[in-house]
Motif scaffolding. Structure first.
Motif, PDB file in Angstrom:
ATOM      1  N   THR A  70       0.903  -1.367   0.123  1.00  0.00           N
ATOM      2  CA  THR A  70      -0.083  -0.112   0.006  1.00  0.00           C
ATOM      3  C   THR A  70       0.813   1.274  -0.016  1.00  0.00           C
ATOM      4  O   THR A  70       0.186   2.342  -0.527  1.00  0.00           O
ATOM      5  CB  THR A  70      -0.803   0.026   1.254  1.00  0.00           C
ATOM      6  N   GLY A  71       2.304   1.221   0.273  1.00  0.00           N
ATOM      7  CA  GLY A  71       2.829   2.439   0.389  1.00  0.00           C
ATOM      8  C   GLY A  71       3.619   2.692  -0.980  1.00  0.00           C
ATOM      9  O   GLY A  71       4.614   3.550  -0.938  1.00  0.00           O
ATOM     10  N   VAL A  72       3.501   1.953  -1.862  1.00  0.00           N
ATOM     11  CA  VAL A  72       4.232   1.896  -3.044  1.00  0.00           C
ATOM     12  C   VAL A  72       3.684   3.402  -3.932  1.00  0.00           C
ATOM     13  O   VAL A  72       2.481   3.255  -3.856  1.00  0.00           O
ATOM     14  CB  VAL A  72       4.109   0.801  -3.978  1.00  0.00           C
ATOM     15  N   GLY A  95     -10.029 -11.110  -7.154  1.00  0.00           N
ATOM     16  CA  GLY A  95      -9.686 -12.243  -6.084  1.00  0.00           C
ATOM     17  C   GLY A  95      -9.139 -11.408  -4.820  1.00  0.00           C
ATOM     18  O   GLY A  95      -9.810 -10.682  -4.397  1.00  0.00           O
ATOM     19  N   MET A  96      -8.042 -12.081  -4.296  1.00  0.00           N
ATOM     20  CA  MET A  96      -7.460 -11.431  -3.232  1.00  0.00           C
ATOM     21  C   MET A  96      -6.708 -10.193  -3.906  1.00  0.00           C
ATOM     22  O   MET A  96      -6.105 -10.161  -4.573  1.00  0.00           O
ATOM     23  CB  MET A  96      -6.624 -12.477  -2.346  1.00  0.00           C
ATOM     24  N   LEU A  97      -6.787  -8.884  -3.418  1.00  0.00           N
ATOM     25  CA  LEU A  97      -6.378  -7.727  -3.734  1.00  0.00           C
ATOM     26  C   LEU A  97      -5.507  -7.197  -2.577  1.00  0.00           C
ATOM     27  O   LEU A  97      -5.897  -6.510  -1.470  1.00  0.00           O
ATOM     28  CB  LEU A  97      -7.543  -6.620  -4.054  1.00  0.00           C
ATOM     29  N   PRO A  98      -4.066  -7.436  -2.834  1.00  0.00           N
ATOM     30  CA  PRO A  98      -3.170  -6.844  -1.850  1.00  0.00           C
ATOM     31  C   PRO A  98      -3.343  -5.384  -1.400  1.00  0.00           C
ATOM     32  O   PRO A  98      -2.823  -5.040  -0.316  1.00  0.00           O
ATOM     33  CB  PRO A  98      -1.845  -7.219  -2.635  1.00  0.00           C
ATOM     34  N   GLN A  99      -3.669  -4.459  -2.405  1.00  0.00           N
ATOM     35  CA  GLN A  99      -3.625  -3.051  -2.234  1.00  0.00           C
ATOM     36  C   GLN A  99      -5.245  -2.765  -1.093  1.00  0.00           C
ATOM     37  O   GLN A  99      -5.068  -1.771  -0.476  1.00  0.00           O
ATOM     38  CB  GLN A  99      -3.870  -2.242  -3.279  1.00  0.00           C
ATOM     39  N   SER A 100      -5.744  -4.044  -0.802  1.00  0.00           N
ATOM     40  CA  SER A 100      -6.871  -3.646  -0.101  1.00  0.00           C
ATOM     41  C   SER A 100      -6.537  -4.508   1.355  1.00  0.00           C
ATOM     42  O   SER A 100      -7.565  -4.538   2.084  1.00  0.00           O
ATOM     43  CB  SER A 100      -8.337  -4.148  -0.454  1.00  0.00           C
ATOM     44  N   VAL A 101      -5.438  -4.984   1.819  1.00  0.00           N
ATOM     45  CA  VAL A 101      -5.237  -5.503   2.914  1.00  0.00           C
ATOM     46  C   VAL A 101      -5.549  -4.933   4.080  1.00  0.00           C
ATOM     47  O   VAL A 101      -5.888  -5.451   5.212  1.00  0.00           O
ATOM     48  CB  VAL A 101      -3.688  -6.085   2.986  1.00  0.00           C
ATOM     49  N   LEU A 102      -5.144  -3.347   4.051  1.00  0.00           N
ATOM     50  CA  LEU A 102      -5.450  -2.596   5.220  1.00  0.00           C
ATOM     51  C   LEU A 102      -6.897  -2.407   5.642  1.00  0.00           C
ATOM     52  O   LEU A 102      -7.288  -2.551   6.759  1.00  0.00           O
ATOM     53  CB  LEU A 102      -4.773  -1.418   5.306  1.00  0.00           C
ATOM     54  N   HIS A 103      -7.599  -2.673   4.591  1.00  0.00           N
ATOM     55  CA  HIS A 103      -9.250  -2.448   4.712  1.00  0.00           C
ATOM     56  C   HIS A 103      -9.681  -3.886   5.306  1.00  0.00           C
ATOM     57  O   HIS A 103     -10.622  -3.859   6.131  1.00  0.00           O
ATOM     58  CB  HIS A 103      -9.857  -2.180   3.437  1.00  0.00           C
ATOM     59  N   ALA A 128       5.808   0.262 -20.328  1.00  0.00           N
ATOM     60  CA  ALA A 128       4.682  -0.645 -20.242  1.00  0.00           C
ATOM     61  C   ALA A 128       3.823  -1.082 -21.350  1.00  0.00           C
ATOM     62  O   ALA A 128       3.732  -0.053 -22.112  1.00  0.00           O
ATOM     63  CB  ALA A 128       3.679  -0.363 -19.139  1.00  0.00           C
ATOM     64  N   ASP A 129       3.726  -2.394 -21.741  1.00  0.00           N
ATOM     65  CA  ASP A 129       2.936  -2.640 -22.841  1.00  0.00           C
ATOM     66  C   ASP A 129       1.519  -2.704 -22.771  1.00  0.00           C
ATOM     67  O   ASP A 129       0.440  -2.510 -23.266  1.00  0.00           O
ATOM     68  CB  ASP A 129       3.495  -4.139 -23.332  1.00  0.00           C
ATOM     69  N   ALA A 130       1.320  -2.846 -21.249  1.00  0.00           N
ATOM     70  CA  ALA A 130      -0.213  -2.868 -20.601  1.00  0.00           C
ATOM     71  C   ALA A 130      -0.054  -2.507 -18.993  1.00  0.00           C
ATOM     72  O   ALA A 130       1.149  -2.548 -18.485  1.00  0.00           O
ATOM     73  CB  ALA A 130      -0.769  -4.267 -20.676  1.00  0.00           C
ATOM     74  N   VAL A 131      -0.990  -2.025 -18.676  1.00  0.00           N
ATOM     75  CA  VAL A 131      -1.125  -1.676 -17.068  1.00  0.00           C
ATOM     76  C   VAL A 131      -2.272  -2.428 -16.285  1.00  0.00           C
ATOM     77  O   VAL A 131      -2.888  -3.143 -16.953  1.00  0.00           O
ATOM     78  CB  VAL A 131      -1.379  -0.454 -16.835  1.00  0.00           C
ATOM     79  N   LYS A 132      -1.960  -2.651 -15.080  1.00  0.00           N
ATOM     80  CA  LYS A 132      -2.846  -3.425 -14.406  1.00  0.00           C
ATOM     81  C   LYS A 132      -3.260  -2.633 -13.148  1.00  0.00           C
ATOM     82  O   LYS A 132      -2.491  -2.119 -12.467  1.00  0.00           O
ATOM     83  CB  LYS A 132      -2.156  -4.718 -13.880  1.00  0.00           C
ATOM     84  N   LEU A 133      -4.617  -2.921 -12.732  1.00  0.00           N
ATOM     85  CA  LEU A 133      -5.160  -2.540 -11.433  1.00  0.00           C
ATOM     86  C   LEU A 133      -6.283  -3.426 -10.962  1.00  0.00           C
ATOM     87  O   LEU A 133      -6.572  -4.108 -11.664  1.00  0.00           O
ATOM     88  CB  LEU A 133      -5.858  -1.054 -11.671  1.00  0.00           C
ATOM     89  N   GLU A 134      -6.062  -3.130  -9.522  1.00  0.00           N
ATOM     90  CA  GLU A 134      -6.854  -4.142  -8.770  1.00  0.00           C
ATOM     91  C   GLU A 134      -8.545  -3.682  -8.670  1.00  0.00           C
ATOM     92  O   GLU A 134      -8.718  -2.629  -8.475  1.00  0.00           O
ATOM     93  CB  GLU A 134      -6.443  -4.136  -7.478  1.00  0.00           C
ATOM     94  N   GLY A 135      -9.308  -4.790  -8.898  1.00  0.00           N
ATOM     95  CA  GLY A 135     -10.783  -4.757  -8.677  1.00  0.00           C
ATOM     96  C   GLY A 135     -11.547  -4.963  -9.780  1.00  0.00           C
ATOM     97  O   GLY A 135     -11.038  -5.126 -10.932  1.00  0.00           O
ATOM     98  N   GLY A 136     -12.864  -5.204  -9.393  1.00  0.00           N
ATOM     99  CA  GLY A 136     -13.848  -5.477 -10.573  1.00  0.00           C
ATOM    100  C   GLY A 136     -14.799  -4.353 -10.760  1.00  0.00           C
ATOM    101  O   GLY A 136     -14.286  -3.106 -11.377  1.00  0.00           O
ATOM    102  N   MET A 137     -16.228  -4.567 -10.531  1.00  0.00           N
ATOM    103  CA  MET A 137     -17.189  -3.444 -10.780  1.00  0.00           C
ATOM    104  C   MET A 137     -16.841  -2.161 -10.165  1.00  0.00           C
ATOM    105  O   MET A 137     -17.199  -1.101 -10.644  1.00  0.00           O
ATOM    106  CB  MET A 137     -18.435  -4.123 -10.152  1.00  0.00           C
ATOM    107  N   LYS A 138     -16.130  -1.990  -8.864  1.00  0.00           N
ATOM    108  CA  LYS A 138     -15.812  -0.834  -8.096  1.00  0.00           C
ATOM    109  C   LYS A 138     -14.809  -0.173  -8.938  1.00  0.00           C
ATOM    110  O   LYS A 138     -14.977   1.278  -8.663  1.00  0.00           O
ATOM    111  CB  LYS A 138     -15.363  -1.268  -6.739  1.00  0.00           C
ATOM    112  N   VAL A 139     -14.208  -0.622  -9.865  1.00  0.00           N
ATOM    113  CA  VAL A 139     -13.134   0.482 -10.362  1.00  0.00           C
ATOM    114  C   VAL A 139     -13.432   0.329 -12.153  1.00  0.00           C
ATOM    115  O   VAL A 139     -12.916   0.667 -12.882  1.00  0.00           O
ATOM    116  CB  VAL A 139     -11.708  -0.030 -10.406  1.00  0.00           C
TER     117      VAL A 139
END
Length: 257
Positions: free
Chosen positions: A62-64, A142-150, A112-123
């Protein structure tokens, strides 16, 4: 230029799935590792925000920051000739569609040839904006590492019928929005298999069983380069940490001779 790149990236992956060709993806964070992976025949190289943990010693991802991702993406790009380079949008860098597009373009400029971001309907607004801007996009559900604090912990996904249905809905909506492929992380294998069979685009599993269209691992987990933590699904095929320790101890003994 972007529109041509996104079409080629997505169509290539869809064609490979149609042929039944499995995909191999690994992470890289610097020039030497990127070059090793590329020369070894990896299909996709992910500059993951996992670098926060395995390179920078953070407790989670989350601090990246964007500046970190840009720095490492450029280093990896210099080492790659054949593989496609996918780069993570870090936490907080895609809060709105405009922000997502702005930062996605920065990553593309870095290599980058492509970008990735976490989440489904919410994003989904952010995803559609990125694809409409002509930038190739890789999903992550699935499991979203950026949401671990939440969420409070890293938890296996798809354990209930409701959760499994939500994951399927997320996958389908990401495909509809133009995702080229989707990472399925820490998911019940049967759920990952159902999602993989339902999609035209490839799925790439990590801790999601053997029936995805490809697999991804954090390379230090694969080669034993981060001995302080090992995910339960990662099978180390080397022990880099032990070899480095051995070499350094030998050097120290000789230097102190």
């Amino acid at each position: 230029m972007y529109a041509c790149r996104v079409h080629e990236f997505a169509s290539s992956l869809i064609d490979r799935k149609a042929r039944g060709e499995k995909l191999a993806m690994l992470t890289a964070y610097d020039y030497p590792m990127a070059r090793w992976l590329d020369e070894a025949g990896v299909d996709l190289i992910l500059v993951g925000d996992s670098l926060g943990m395995v390179v920078l010693g953070m407790q989670d991802t989350t601090g990246v920051t964007m500046s970190m991702m840009l720095h490492h993406a450029a280093a990896v790009r210099r080492g790659v000739e054949k593989a496609s380079v996918v780069v993570d949008l870090p936490a907080g860098s895609y809060l709105t569609p405009d922000m997502a597009v702005h930062n996605a373009r920065r990553l593309v400029a870095a290599g980058a040839d492509a970008v990735k971001l976490e989440g489904g309907m919410k994003v989904i607004g952010q995803v559609r904006a990125i694809v409409e801007a002509g930038i190739a996009y890789v999903g992550h559900i699935g499991m979203l590492p950026q949401s671990v604090l939440h969420e409070g912990a890293y938890k296996k996904k798809g354990k209930t019928d409701e959760d499994a249905e939500r994951l399927m809905e997320d996958a389908l909506v990401l495909q509809e929005a133009g995702a080229a492929c989707i990472v399925l992380e820490s998911m019940v294998p049967e759920v990952a298999e159902r999602i993989s069979k339902a999609l035209k685009i490839p799925t790439i599993g990590i801790g999601a069983g053997p029936d995805c269209d490809g697999q991804v691992l954090v390379t230090p987990d694969l080669v034993g380069g981060f001995p302080w933590f090992k995910p339960p699904f990662a099978e180390s095929r080397a022990n880099v940490a032990m070899e480095v320790t051995r070499a350094v101890r030998e050097y120290v003994r000789k230097a102190k001779g």
